[in-house]
Design a protein around this motif. Structure first.
Motif, mmCIF file in Angstrom:
data_model
loop_
_atom_site.group_PDB
_atom_site.id
_atom_site.type_symbol
_atom_site.label_atom_id
_atom_site.label_comp_id
_atom_site.label_asym_id
_atom_site.label_seq_id
_atom_site.Cartn_x
_atom_site.Cartn_y
_atom_site.Cartn_z
ATOM 1 N N PRO A 155 0.828 -1.211 0.000
ATOM 2 C CA PRO A 155 0.000 0.000 0.000
ATOM 3 C C PRO A 155 0.864 1.264 0.000
ATOM 4 C CG PRO A 155 -0.832 -1.585 1.587
ATOM 5 C CD PRO A 155 0.487 -2.114 1.110
ATOM 6 N N GLN A 156 0.471 2.223 -0.802
ATOM 7 C CA GLN A 156 1.221 3.467 -0.932
ATOM 8 C C GLN A 156 0.609 4.560 -0.052
ATOM 9 O OE1 GLN A 156 4.048 3.787 -2.950
ATOM 10 N NE2 GLN A 156 3.798 1.564 -3.109
ATOM 11 N N GLN A 157 1.497 5.283 0.650
ATOM 12 C CA GLN A 157 1.009 6.398 1.463
ATOM 13 C C GLN A 157 0.707 7.620 0.611
ATOM 14 O OE1 GLN A 157 0.244 6.008 4.716
ATOM 15 N NE2 GLN A 157 0.779 3.880 4.232
ATOM 16 N N GLY A 158 1.450 7.765 -0.489
ATOM 17 C CA GLY A 158 1.205 8.881 -1.395
ATOM 18 C C GLY A 158 0.297 8.470 -2.532
ATOM 19 N N ILE A 159 0.028 9.403 -3.425
ATOM 20 C CA ILE A 159 -0.832 9.123 -4.570
ATOM 21 C C ILE A 159 -0.308 9.908 -5.761
ATOM 22 C CG2 ILE A 159 -2.445 10.950 -3.878
ATOM 23 C CD1 ILE A 159 -4.678 9.318 -5.126
ATOM 24 N N SER A 160 -0.268 9.266 -6.924
ATOM 25 C CA SER A 160 0.160 9.941 -8.154
ATOM 26 C C SER A 160 -0.999 9.933 -9.133
ATOM 27 C CB SER A 160 1.383 9.245 -8.753
ATOM 28 O OG SER A 160 1.109 7.880 -9.032
ATOM 29 N N LEU A 161 -1.260 11.092 -9.706
ATOM 30 C CA LEU A 161 -2.396 11.277 -10.601
ATOM 31 C C LEU A 161 -1.935 11.855 -11.919
ATOM 32 C CD1 LEU A 161 -4.828 12.995 -8.099
ATOM 33 C CD2 LEU A 161 -5.295 10.828 -9.207
ATOM 34 N N ALA A 162 -2.538 11.385 -13.007
ATOM 35 C CA ALA A 162 -2.424 12.048 -14.306
ATOM 36 C C ALA A 162 -3.801 12.615 -14.629
ATOM 37 C CB ALA A 162 -1.987 11.071 -15.391
ATOM 38 N N CYS A 163 -3.858 13.864 -15.054
ATOM 39 C CA CYS A 163 -5.133 14.523 -15.307
ATOM 40 C C CYS A 163 -5.098 15.222 -16.649
ATOM 41 C CB CYS A 163 -5.437 15.579 -14.232
ATOM 42 S SG CYS A 163 -5.492 14.936 -12.557
ATOM 43 N N THR A 164 -6.196 15.159 -17.370
ATOM 44 C CA THR A 164 -6.331 15.976 -18.564
ATOM 45 C C THR A 164 -6.656 17.415 -18.138
ATOM 46 O OG1 THR A 164 -8.630 15.239 -18.724
ATOM 47 C CG2 THR A 164 -7.013 14.073 -20.059
ATOM 48 N N PRO A 165 -6.426 18.400 -18.996
ATOM 49 C CA PRO A 165 -6.511 19.792 -18.576
ATOM 50 C C PRO A 165 -7.841 20.207 -17.960
ATOM 51 C CG PRO A 165 -5.436 19.642 -20.708
ATOM 52 C CD PRO A 165 -5.940 18.275 -20.386
ATOM 53 N N ASP A 175 0.199 11.288 1.678
ATOM 54 C CA ASP A 175 1.286 12.255 1.810
ATOM 55 C C ASP A 175 1.839 12.625 0.435
ATOM 56 O OD1 ASP A 175 1.094 12.012 4.586
ATOM 57 O OD2 ASP A 175 2.506 10.318 4.616
ATOM 58 N N ARG A 176 2.128 13.899 0.263
ATOM 59 C CA ARG A 176 2.796 14.398 -0.938
ATOM 60 C C ARG A 176 2.170 13.897 -2.236
ATOM 61 N NH1 ARG A 176 9.230 13.712 0.610
ATOM 62 N NH2 ARG A 176 9.156 14.876 2.589
ATOM 63 N N SER A 209 0.234 1.850 -18.063
ATOM 64 C CA SER A 209 1.590 1.324 -17.896
ATOM 65 C C SER A 209 2.046 1.331 -16.447
ATOM 66 C CB SER A 209 2.570 2.137 -18.742
ATOM 67 O OG SER A 209 2.602 3.492 -18.300
ATOM 68 N N GLY A 210 1.224 1.867 -15.536
ATOM 69 C CA GLY A 210 1.587 1.890 -14.125
ATOM 70 C C GLY A 210 2.451 3.059 -13.721
ATOM 71 N N GLU A 211 2.632 4.051 -14.600
ATOM 72 C CA GLU A 211 3.415 5.233 -14.230
ATOM 73 C C GLU A 211 2.715 6.042 -13.143
ATOM 74 O OE1 GLU A 211 4.677 7.640 -17.554
ATOM 75 O OE2 GLU A 211 4.527 5.903 -18.882
ATOM 76 N N VAL A 212 1.379 6.011 -13.134
ATOM 77 C CA VAL A 212 0.609 6.709 -12.116
ATOM 78 C C VAL A 212 -0.438 5.758 -11.556
ATOM 79 C CG1 VAL A 212 0.929 8.995 -13.165
ATOM 80 C CG2 VAL A 212 -1.064 7.602 -13.795
ATOM 81 N N ASP A 213 -0.943 6.085 -10.353
ATOM 82 C CA ASP A 213 -1.966 5.245 -9.730
ATOM 83 C C ASP A 213 -3.317 5.390 -10.414
ATOM 84 O OD1 ASP A 213 -0.181 4.416 -7.623
ATOM 85 O OD2 ASP A 213 -0.482 6.380 -6.699
ATOM 86 N N LEU A 214 -3.661 6.624 -10.728
ATOM 87 C CA LEU A 214 -4.991 6.935 -11.241
ATOM 88 C C LEU A 214 -4.871 7.983 -12.328
ATOM 89 C CD1 LEU A 214 -6.662 7.502 -7.750
ATOM 90 C CD2 LEU A 214 -6.876 5.423 -9.112
ATOM 91 N N ALA A 215 -5.871 8.031 -13.209
ATOM 92 C CA ALA A 215 -5.942 9.093 -14.211
ATOM 93 C C ALA A 215 -7.340 9.681 -14.203
ATOM 94 C CB ALA A 215 -5.600 8.566 -15.599
ATOM 95 N N PRO A 260 -6.364 -0.115 -6.747
ATOM 96 C CA PRO A 260 -5.154 0.147 -5.966
ATOM 97 C C PRO A 260 -5.433 0.097 -4.468
ATOM 98 C CG PRO A 260 -6.053 2.187 -6.838
ATOM 99 C CD PRO A 260 -6.879 1.076 -7.418
ATOM 100 N N ARG A 261 -4.345 0.110 -3.705
ATOM 101 C CA ARG A 261 -4.458 0.119 -2.261
ATOM 102 C C ARG A 261 -3.897 1.418 -1.712
ATOM 103 N NH1 ARG A 261 -1.616 -5.396 -0.643
ATOM 104 N NH2 ARG A 261 -0.369 -4.937 -2.497
ATOM 105 N N GLY A 262 -4.058 1.616 -0.396
ATOM 106 C CA GLY A 262 -3.527 2.808 0.225
ATOM 107 C C GLY A 262 -4.320 4.048 -0.136
ATOM 108 N N ALA A 263 -3.590 5.163 -0.304
ATOM 109 C CA ALA A 263 -4.230 6.454 -0.555
ATOM 110 C C ALA A 263 -5.011 6.463 -1.864
ATOM 111 C CB ALA A 263 -3.176 7.565 -0.560
#
Length: 302
Positions: A87-97, A111-112, A129-135, A273-276
């Motif tokens: 599980p990840q404490q942080g979260i990475s997002l890709a967003c369209t404009p 966190d962060r 491809s798993g570069e980010v958690d969510l889009a 996903p798990r975590g945040a």
């Protein structure tokens, strides 16, 4: 077909050079030449001309398959990696404009958190491809219909928001005084092709059932203020979510009366996903006091 050879082929076509592709991939130029020769031998056809470096007819056809094949391989690797991922404490997002304002009204969990603004195709590739958690992706659709996303692997979508669309016109446009307009009535107008910011012109053609909506200007960026400035200067029209359009200065906003399409925002993820990241998906899905949610494989027919 060896995927390593296929990646080399795509790099050579993208770079238009064996030597630049070799530098990009970390190979010698001789190794790149050997990869291409092995792929041509395997497929029984010349794939590239050498002077200049360009795909042959067979190579151009292979390129139509190459990127989706490589992306599906990346998606499979990312999907398997998620099985044993802690599980990840942080979260990475890709967003369209035009998607992230619907999400950022509340604090992000973890966190962060990191946020990358990308074009629609790039955002989908990043989560596949798993570069980010969510889009978060957006687009035009019939009310309550899911977005028609590319088949990039086993993805799931959750509805985040929907709102009406509006045509953005320069203040001096003959139709600027109208409260609403049919898209078909503007099919022969000058348009701005801004596929990663405004509603893509092919989508307008499908919605209006016409072959019009030809681009006078192309904008390849993701800044909606720049797109608004292009409209204001008379370079063409665009279609945006109503709330976004009305924040632009020096332009006129006219509602779309027909066809009935809306601006839709969806959250996209692979294996839950798990975590945040999971906390955010569940928050959107619960939709307490907010939009409802719909989940479905993004690769399913629309």
């Amino acid at each position: 077909m060896d995927p390593h050879l296929l990646r080399t082929f795509v790099a050579v076509v993208d770079q238009g050079s064996f030597s630049v592709a070799a530098s990009t991939l970390g190979y010698t130029q001789s190794a790149v030449s050997q990869h291409i020769a092995a792929l041509e031998s395997d497929l029984g056809a010349p794939l590239l001309t050498r002077r200049p470096v360009a795909p042959t007819a067979a190579g151009a056809r292979l390129m139509e398959h190459a990127r989706p094949l490589l992306l599906r391989l990346d998606a499979a690797r990312a999907d398997l990696a998620r099985l044993n991922q802690a599980p990840q404490q942080g979260i990475s997002l890709a967003c369209t404009p035009l998607s992230h304002p619907a999400l950022l009204a509340a604090p992000l969990p973890g966190d962060r958190p990191s946020l990358r603004v990308l074009g629609r195709d790039e955002a989908l590739r990043a989560v596949t491809s798993g570069e980010v958690d969510l889009a978060l992706v957006d687009g035009a659709a019939a009310p309550s219909d899911p977005l028609a996303l590319a088949d990039l692997g086993p993805l799931t979508t959750v509805r985040v928001a929907e709102e009406s669309l509006a045509v953005v016109l320069p203040a001096q446009h003959p139709l600027a005084g109208r409260p609403s307009v049919r898209l078909a009535d503007l099919s022969e107008a000058h348009w701005i092709d801004a596929p990663d910011t405004g509603v893509p012109l092919p989508r307008l053609r499908v919605a209006a059932g016409t072959d019009g909506f030809r681009a006078r200007t192309t904008y390849e960026g993701t800044d909606v203020l720049t797109l608004g400035a292009l409209v204001r200067a008379g370079h063409g029209l665009t279609v945006l979510p109503d709330s976004t359009a009305r924040r632009l200065h020096g332009v006129t906003v006219t509602a779309v009366s027909a066809p009935h399409i809306v601006h839709r925002v969806e959250m996209v993820h692979g294996r839950l996903p798990r975590g945040a990241a999971r906390e955010l998906v569940e928050r959107i899905g619960a939709g307490e006091g907010g939009p409802g949610q719909v989940t479905s494989p993004a690769s399913a027919p629309r």
